[in-house]
Design an enzyme around this catalytic site. Structure first.
Site, PDB file in Angstrom:
ATOM      1  N   ASN A   1      79.360  53.736  34.639  1.00  0.00           N
ATOM      2  CA  ASN A   1      80.747  53.488  34.226  1.00  0.00           C
ATOM      3  C   ASN A   1      81.096  54.221  32.923  1.00  0.00           C
ATOM      4  O   ASN A   1      82.275  54.407  32.606  1.00  0.00           O
ATOM      5  CB  ASN A   1      81.006  51.988  34.065  1.00  0.00           C
TER       6      ASN A   1
ATOM      7  N   ASN B   1      77.187  30.761  39.896  1.00  0.00           N
ATOM      8  CA  ASN B   1      77.783  30.782  38.555  1.00  0.00           C
ATOM      9  C   ASN B   1      76.763  30.333  37.494  1.00  0.00           C
ATOM     10  O   ASN B   1      77.130  29.840  36.435  1.00  0.00           O
ATOM     11  CB  ASN B   1      79.038  29.909  38.518  1.00  0.00           C
TER      12      ASN B   1
ATOM     13  N   TYR C   1      80.387  21.308  31.668  1.00  0.00           N
ATOM     14  CA  TYR C   1      80.179  22.711  31.992  1.00  0.00           C
ATOM     15  C   TYR C   1      80.975  23.692  31.133  1.00  0.00           C
ATOM     16  O   TYR C   1      82.185  23.551  30.984  1.00  0.00           O
ATOM     17  CB  TYR C   1      80.500  22.987  33.472  1.00  0.00           C
TER      18      TYR C   1
ATOM     19  N   ARG D   1      88.490  43.099  40.631  1.00  0.00           N
ATOM     20  CA  ARG D   1      87.790  43.448  41.869  1.00  0.00           C
ATOM     21  C   ARG D   1      88.823  43.740  42.926  1.00  0.00           C
ATOM     22  O   ARG D   1      89.535  42.813  43.335  1.00  0.00           O
ATOM     23  CB  ARG D   1      87.028  42.224  42.369  1.00  0.00           C
TER      24      ARG D   1
ATOM     25  N   SER E   1      86.983  36.434  35.029  1.00  0.00           N
ATOM     26  CA  SER E   1      85.639  35.885  34.894  1.00  0.00           C
ATOM     27  C   SER E   1      84.733  36.418  36.001  1.00  0.00           C
ATOM     28  O   SER E   1      85.141  36.513  37.162  1.00  0.00           O
ATOM     29  CB  SER E   1      85.701  34.359  34.989  1.00  0.00           C
ATOM     30  N   ALA E   2      83.484  36.726  35.620  1.00  0.00           N
ATOM     31  CA  ALA E   2      82.448  37.157  36.574  1.00  0.00           C
ATOM     32  C   ALA E   2      82.814  38.463  37.284  1.00  0.00           C
ATOM     33  O   ALA E   2      82.490  38.665  38.445  1.00  0.00           O
ATOM     34  CB  ALA E   2      82.154  36.051  37.588  1.00  0.00           C
TER      35      ALA E   2
ATOM     36  N   LYS F   1      82.328  41.888  32.735  1.00  0.00           N
ATOM     37  CA  LYS F   1      82.642  42.192  31.336  1.00  0.00           C
ATOM     38  C   LYS F   1      81.366  42.306  30.506  1.00  0.00           C
ATOM     39  O   LYS F   1      81.213  43.231  29.716  1.00  0.00           O
ATOM     40  CB  LYS F   1      83.545  41.107  30.724  1.00  0.00           C
TER      41      LYS F   1
ATOM     42  N   HIS G   1      91.545  37.778  26.761  1.00  0.00           N
ATOM     43  CA  HIS G   1      90.316  37.612  27.541  1.00  0.00           C
ATOM     44  C   HIS G   1      89.684  38.990  27.726  1.00  0.00           C
ATOM     45  O   HIS G   1      89.698  39.545  28.816  1.00  0.00           O
ATOM     46  CB  HIS G   1      90.682  36.980  28.895  1.00  0.00           C
TER      47      HIS G   1
ATOM     48  N   GLY H   1      75.630  51.515  34.447  1.00  0.00           N
ATOM     49  CA  GLY H   1      75.496  52.564  33.432  1.00  0.00           C
ATOM     50  C   GLY H   1      76.341  53.795  33.709  1.00  0.00           C
ATOM     51  O   GLY H   1      76.686  54.553  32.799  1.00  0.00           O
TER      52      GLY H   1
ATOM     53  N   ARG I   1      84.372  26.161  35.869  1.00  0.00           N
ATOM     54  CA  ARG I   1      85.640  25.655  35.361  1.00  0.00           C
ATOM     55  C   ARG I   1      86.453  25.085  36.515  1.00  0.00           C
ATOM     56  O   ARG I   1      86.426  25.597  37.620  1.00  0.00           O
ATOM     57  CB  ARG I   1      86.446  26.762  34.675  1.00  0.00           C
TER      58      ARG I   1
HETATM   59  O1  SAT Z   1      83.377  28.801  31.994  1.00  0.00           O
HETATM   60  S1  SAT Z   1      83.731  29.886  31.071  1.00  0.00           S
HETATM   61  O2  SAT Z   1      85.178  29.944  30.904  1.00  0.00           O
HETATM   62  O3  SAT Z   1      83.095  29.676  29.800  1.00  0.00           O
HETATM   63  C1  SAT Z   1      83.214  31.373  31.709  1.00  0.00           C
HETATM   64  C2  SAT Z   1      84.300  32.048  32.445  1.00  0.00           C
HETATM   65  O4  SAT Z   1      84.739  31.534  33.473  1.00  0.00           O
HETATM   66  O5  SAT Z   1      84.755  33.127  32.011  1.00  0.00           O
HETATM   67 MN    MN Z   2      85.600  34.789  30.491  1.00  0.00          MN
END
Ligand code: SAT
Ligand code: MN
Length: 584
Positions: free
Chosen positions: A491, A362, A195, A395, A246-247, A250, A224, A489, A67
């Protein structure tokens, strides 16, 4: 008479000027036609048909792999309605500027019309969107990620109640890339990227940026968050929503194979990224997953970290920017075995270790949610699942302990608003820099975040049985720089404590930031963790928090007078509680 859908599609076509117009029905045959089209285009290759049936590897343009937040705009009439954390463009100026890029952008191409439902087909919480796009990859991905085609047409009928999104790959030049949202019109335009979150307009653009605006207008929540159910001995399932940037894991948390399964604790997946929530007749906040698939980060995913998804990925999956073995199987860093000789990297080149990572950090998989063995029997329940706990996290190498519980809803909203995390590869920019990311919504809130905090505070007064609010941090490091907590696991041990707190049990000790597990509060049998590591994991350091209070004060300062007084009040209360500890 044209339906509102047809009128809008015709308008979009008049602008983008495609050679052909195709209304998608969402059938398997159509999906196969999209795949064939992708393979013809050359950026997509078929993976091993025996070991990965119906799986493809798509290689996006090397400058189009995440993104692009700096090219993402909220185009409200008043700049203050977008707020200090969003890029803003005047709606007229945006239409002019991005319209010029979309003008004729589909010449020589096909415009696919993709009607889709976000949420279970028959849920009152679900909504319809329509994306027009010139990318077969987007069409195929939308078929995995949403309920798409005929079902959506049937739900929509002749109604005008849908969110339109116009997407074109344009020329994929980052200099001519824009993702623009018109919150008053509930409209999305995106050009120049193929993307994920930039191009699958149902995901972050509609399900968060536009939906967050609708949610505030209509007293519900678009977050989110993953949604999981924790089954406890006896079979009762308690549902939780968790917001991480993100990343930050989740998907792995939502699909976790519990380390306490022999004790009767098991995790069921309802969603891995997004939650739409409305107050139910029973007084609980009820959540649906607006999506039908997982768009997860591949690197770091393996049998140890997420065995459920590893099983799910063996069929009907589109991989993006992973590496490929000579057997035409996907490979990425952290998959669990060494890179075989003859590996092809994500750019399609012969790989050797001098070339850096073979898969893009990513790199993603797009897989139907129903293929996960952990999928909850309730994941498509029209009424959603009742949420008992919200979990915020990020994080943080320091500062935040493994887990803590807020004192009450208002304090919990403040805990969410204080969230910070080290940046990841999911968005372009520096990786590993700490940034404030309230509720993991910083890049996804479609309006002024000060008003978003206000909406959270207001919802707390409306929900008769509000979820308890927690904060977790799996990423705390010791003096040697190593992670203190094993994660994955394990967690579930933290989720178990959260469940016990929800039920009014669970040993805790009060600290200035909230309730932290007492030394004997966490179930740690079978886990090798030193006493020192545990102490450090649960430690609330006044020095670290002082720095954090300073940093967050600066962040909240950006919102000026618009920041709800309650947030300022909680900030002052937290500072005072620390002063009392330090001077005591
Ligand atoms: O690129 S996405 O928004 O679909 C994935 C993410 O960054 O959470
Ligand atoms: Mn996301």
């Amino acid at each position: 008479m044209a339906t509102p859908l047809e009128s809008w599609v015709n308008e979009a076509a008049a602008l983008a000027k495609p050679d052909r117009l195709v209304y998608c029905d969402g059938s398997e045959a159509e999906y196969q036609r999209m795949v064939a089209e992708m393979l013809r285009g050359g950026e997509t290759v078929q993976l091993n048909k025996k070991t990965y049936p119906n799986c493809q590897l798509h290689r996006s343009s090397p400058n189009d792999v995440a993104r692009t937040e700096h090219l993402t705009f909220i185009c409200s009439r008043d700049k203050d309605d977008a707020g200090p954390t969003n890029n803003w463009m005047d709606p007229g100026a945006a239409k002019h500027k991005v319209g010029a890029l979309l003008d004729g952008a589909m010449r020589g191409r096909t415009m696919y019309v993709v009607p889709y439902i976000l949420g279970p087909v028959d849920s009152p919480i679900s909504k319809v969107g329509v994306e027009v796009t010139d990318s077969p990859y987007v069409v195929a991905s939308m078929r995995i990620m949403s309920r798409m085609g005929k079902v959506a047409m049937e739900r929509l009928g002749a109604s005008s109640d849908f969110v339109p999104g116009l997407h074109s790959l344009g020329d994929l030049d980052p200099m001519r890339r824009y993702i623009v949202h018109f919150p008053e019109e509930k409209l999305i335009w995106s050009v120049g990227s193929g993307y994920g979150g930039n191009a699958l307009l149902g995901k972050k653009c509609f399900a968060l940026r536009i939906a967050s605006v609708m949610a505030r207008e209509q007293s519900w929540m678009a977050e989110h968050m993953l949604i999981l159910g924790l089954e406890s001995p006896g079979g009762k399932v308690t549902y939780m929503g968790a917001a991480f940037p993100s990343a930050c894991g989740k998907t792995n948390l939502a699909m976790m194979v519990s380390a306490l399964e022999s004790q009767g604790y098991r995790v069921w997946t309802v969603g891995d990224d997004l939650a739409w929530m409305k107050i139910g007749d029973d007084g609980y906040l009820h959540a649906i997953n607006p999506e039908a698939g997982f768009f997860g980060v591949a690197p770091g995913t393996g049998m140890k970290t997420n065995p459920n998804v590893m099983g799910a990925l063996r069929k009907n999956t589109v991989f993006t920017n992973v590496a490929m073995t000579p057997e035409r199987e996907p490979w990425w860093e952290g998959i669990g075995f060494e890179p075989p000789a003859g590996l092809i990297n994500w750019k399609g080149e012969k790989w050797d270790s001098s070339k850096g990572a073979a898969a893009h950090p990513n790199a993603r998989y797009t897989v139907p949610a129903a293929q996960s063995p952990s999928i909850s029997p309730k994941w498509e329940a029209p009424e959603g699942v009742p949420i008992s706990a919200f979990i915020f996290g990020g994080r943080r190498a320091r500062v935040a302990p493994l887990v803590y519980e807020s004192f009450d809803w208002q304090h919990g909203v403040f805990v969410g608003a204080m969230m910070a995390s080290e940046t990841t590869a999911a968005a372009t920019g520096d990786v590993g820099v700490t940034r404030r990311d309230p509720m993991a919504m910083l890049p996804f809130c479609g309006y002024n975040m000060a008003d978003y905090f206000g909406h959270w505070l207001a919802m707390g007064k409306k929900i008769p049985k509000p979820p308890k609010i927690f904060h977790v941090n799996w990423f705390r490091r010791g003096a040697d720089g190593k992670f203190l907590w094993p994660g994955f696991g394990e967690n579930v041990r933290v989720l178990k404590w959260i469940l016990e707190r929800v039920e009014g049990r669970g040993a805790a000790q009060e600290t200035p930031i909230g309730y932290v597990p007492a030394k004997n509060g966490l179930t740690l049998d079978g886990l090798k963790i030193s006493d020192e590591a545990l102490t450090e994991l649960l430690r609330v350091s006044p020095e670290d928090w002082e720095l954090d209070l300073g940093d967050s004060k600066q962040f909240f300062g950006k919102f000026g007078e618009r920041l709800p007084g309650e947030i300022r009040e909680e900030h002052e209360k937290l500072a005072r509680r620390f002063q009392r500890v330090v001077t005591a």
